[in-house]
Design an enzyme around this catalytic site. Sequence first.
Site: not given
Length: 322
Positions: A50, A175, A201, A205, A234
């Site tokens: 995806s 990111s 997160y 990154k 997304t």
Amino acid sequence: MSWYRNTVWFVKGLREYTRGGYESASRHFNPADVEVDVAGRSFLVTGANSGIGKATAKEIARRGGTVHLVCRNKERAEVAKEEIVTETGNQNIFLHTVDISNPKEIWKFAEKFQNEHKLNVLINNAGCMVNNRELTEDGLEKNFATNTLGTYIMTTALLPLLEKAADARVITVSSGGMLVQKLNISDLQSGNEPFDGTMVYAQNKRQQVVLTEQWAKAHRNIHFSVMHPGWADTPAVRSSMPDFYKRMKNSLRTEAQGADTVLWLAVSAEATKLPSGLFFQDRQPVPTHLALAYTHSPPEDEEKLMQMLEEFSQKFKSVSPG
């Protein structure tokens, strides 16, 4: 200082990371860069069922590449594979079921893959943002296990195969959120402070950027790059950041727009004319630190990160099946 980083990053994001930012940047793109035939070249895309991973895999398939989809969920991956084959007419699409948060599974997969396939380009796209601290069956914090350790093991395990390939490349989807984080090697599994999934997160990154820079120094025959896809619409954004999605949904990039620079880094001749180890946004290398944000780390911390990840990695390799 964190308020400064967050504010500057968000203002930058509104200007550059949205659909409008992509449309502005794309006026300077050369379409011929990605109008290439990559038949005979082999690409591995993690998290390919995806979002940006699937969009990237589909565009590579359109250009004739052999594509290996590495996905955690077999059912969703089979649907994605069928869609890619149907839309592109490319039959050379292969599916592998691997949980990137499980280091033993990655080692097992990589050992088997090296014996059966060739590989020209590795695209580390799989990632997660878990907002509450969760441990995997191996006792690893899930964000770290997936985003950092999983990326490290997948890449290092496949380096021998990539070293044999012509024009080998490794692209990691990071990111722009990493701009608000300074590398922190004292708490890789986020157990010492109140848990903030978004910041964990972002730290992961930042770690991916450091990994890319360190790999580029160590492996001169492979072109390494790391990139920011912008703010894209997304499934992962919708599920992990519902408030952000609700506020920004009318301004988010499409999945294809988010995947554009991944594709460019994977297939264009122009990408490898630039030095290995750079951070990209909209087909251009960009700084890895905001001005006055004090996010630079000493070289010894970056080297220590690599050492710590190697120790983690080898621990799981020693008990991997096969």
